[in-house]
Motif scaffolding. Sequence first.
Motif, PDB file in Angstrom:
ATOM      1  N   VAL A 121       0.882  -1.474  -0.724  1.00 28.70           N
ATOM      2  CA  VAL A 121       0.208  -0.137   0.274  1.00 28.70           C
ATOM      3  C   VAL A 121       0.953   0.984   0.188  1.00 28.70           C
ATOM      4  O   VAL A 121       1.994   1.446   1.058  1.00 28.70           O
ATOM      5  CB  VAL A 121      -1.377   0.578   1.074  1.00 28.70           C
ATOM      6  CG1 VAL A 121      -1.906   1.647   0.962  1.00 28.70           C
ATOM      7  CG2 VAL A 121      -1.965  -1.484   0.890  1.00 28.70           C
ATOM      8  N   GLY A 122       0.671   2.249  -0.841  1.00 28.52           N
ATOM      9  CA  GLY A 122       1.809   3.551  -1.114  1.00 28.52           C
ATOM     10  C   GLY A 122       1.460   4.505  -0.118  1.00 28.52           C
ATOM     11  O   GLY A 122      -0.018   4.807   0.301  1.00 28.52           O
ATOM     12  N   ASN A 123       2.384   5.185   0.398  1.00 32.16           N
ATOM     13  CA  ASN A 123       2.248   6.133   2.110  1.00 32.16           C
ATOM     14  C   ASN A 123       2.799   7.088   1.208  1.00 32.16           C
ATOM     15  O   ASN A 123       3.830   7.265   0.894  1.00 32.16           O
ATOM     16  CB  ASN A 123       3.234   5.115   2.726  1.00 32.16           C
ATOM     17  CG  ASN A 123       2.844   6.498   4.163  1.00 32.16           C
ATOM     18  OD1 ASN A 123       2.521   6.157   5.090  1.00 32.16           O
ATOM     19  ND2 ASN A 123       4.688   6.378   4.131  1.00 32.16           N
ATOM     20  N   ALA A 124       1.902   8.010   1.542  1.00 30.53           N
ATOM     21  CA  ALA A 124       2.741   9.282   1.527  1.00 30.53           C
ATOM     22  C   ALA A 124       2.126  10.333   2.548  1.00 30.53           C
ATOM     23  O   ALA A 124       0.680  10.017   3.231  1.00 30.53           O
ATOM     24  CB  ALA A 124       2.177  10.476  -0.099  1.00 30.53           C
ATOM     25  N   PHE A 125       2.907  11.940   2.573  1.00 25.57           N
ATOM     26  CA  PHE A 125       2.299  12.611   4.105  1.00 25.57           C
ATOM     27  C   PHE A 125       2.420  13.599   3.647  1.00 25.57           C
ATOM     28  O   PHE A 125       3.743  14.572   2.744  1.00 25.57           O
ATOM     29  CB  PHE A 125       2.592  12.337   5.077  1.00 25.57           C
ATOM     30  CG  PHE A 125       4.590  12.364   5.169  1.00 25.57           C
ATOM     31  CD1 PHE A 125       4.424  12.951   5.618  1.00 25.57           C
ATOM     32  CD2 PHE A 125       5.027  11.379   4.841  1.00 25.57           C
ATOM     33  CE1 PHE A 125       6.210  13.727   6.704  1.00 25.57           C
ATOM     34  CE2 PHE A 125       6.133  11.406   5.123  1.00 25.57           C
ATOM     35  CZ  PHE A 125       7.253  12.346   6.010  1.00 25.57           C
TER      36      PHE A 125
END
Length: 469
Positions: free
Chosen positions: A119-123
């Motif tokens: 699952v791609g993670n970004a912030f």
Amino acid sequence: MTIEFSKPLGAQETPIPGVVLYDLPVHGDNRGWFKENWQREKMIALGLPDFRPVQNNISFNEKVGTTRGIHAEPWDKFISVATGRIFGAWVDLREGPSFGTVFTAELDASQAIFIPRGVGNAFQTLEDNTAYTYLVNDHWSPDAQGQYTFLNLADESAAIQWPIPLDNAELSDKDKAHPRLAGVAPMAPKKTLVLGADGQLGKALRAIYGGVDSVEFANRAEFDLASADSYSSRNWKNYSTIINAAAYTAVDAAETQDGRAAAWEINVNAVARLARIAVEYDLTLVHISSDYVFDGGRDIHDESEAFTPLGVYGQTKAAGDAVISVVPRHYIVRTSWVIGEGNNFVRTMASLAERGIKPSVVNDQVGRLSFTQDIAAGIRHLLQSGAAYGTYNLSNNGDPQSWADIAADVFELAGSSRDDVTGVSAAQYFEGKAAAPRPLNSALDLGKIRAAGFSPRHSRDALSEYLQS
């Protein structure tokens, strides 16, 4: 933004399967605050997978608007904020129907989120001096970056509504160059390895998992259980499950000196090596057991019965079961009287019927047939349903029968007379022969596998279908 103190620990499902948002109790006063950022016992009780983190990472971000991602790593992550506040965006980049699903949320120090592998993670930081922390269950290395899957932060199909427009945000050149969703190769699931793939059960597993790219099959030439090199030649981090369909099954030969050594090597020593790998890499290990672990002194055997093997083969199977039982993620599938592709009792009886031969068959050993098609289907059900780990009896259904009863059924279904089969006692049949002791009653209680949602076919139906095919 002020942190909300003393919230109860809670969990919230999201649109992405396996992604769970957590509220964390934060306790504060005039001096500051304290929280249990990761508490294994409480988190597991709440439903968080026991993902066994091995590394703790912190990303410090000096300015508001710092934006990182979208990165899908080949491990699970438990993410929280130590200081500051972020807008998080997560995109499912795994193979499957949820590919491309998006979830966004603002997180402060009172929240955490579990992100499964792929699952791609970004912030994006919403305050200066924000520290973003995450626990992972594999060690980072330069080689691991080659297994990442990336998505562009500005992908139109994901349509993430960044609080600070990306044109005004702080991005790396690498993140700007990531592909759009249409150009992303989904991250494949971890692999399942089937050992003993050319045996009766192995062939049934090949049939039921045919076309599933994540399932590998290895025969003896490709994975020799007696060779140490077999266990060291694979990157076990890329696997989730081992199905051990290999075994030494020559019941009578196991009573000889050479057979005894071979049985212990394959059924115990090799099993111990597989168990060690399963524990070290947190794999699910499926192992096939046998009615021979019992002496046949009960009318029916359930999973709680103590081992009472009569011969060498049964002793090695019981020892193998004991080894497997210490693996946290294990399924011991106990069968009896296995029938599949290859030489077996049913095919022998069908051949005799076709040739007009009238056999004498043992009539005081009682049990049920276990067709490999049903065993394979039961294994798949346990794995897919997430059934509780442990031991499950799995044979076909119906009233227990003697070998002579089953032989008579075969003759009848083949168009011959049931009366062509003569029943004899095991003592009479094996008189003067070098034979291992056998349990007189091999019937297995099927209550537990049924309670797990799997109902094996009736033996008569399975036998009829088998003979027709």
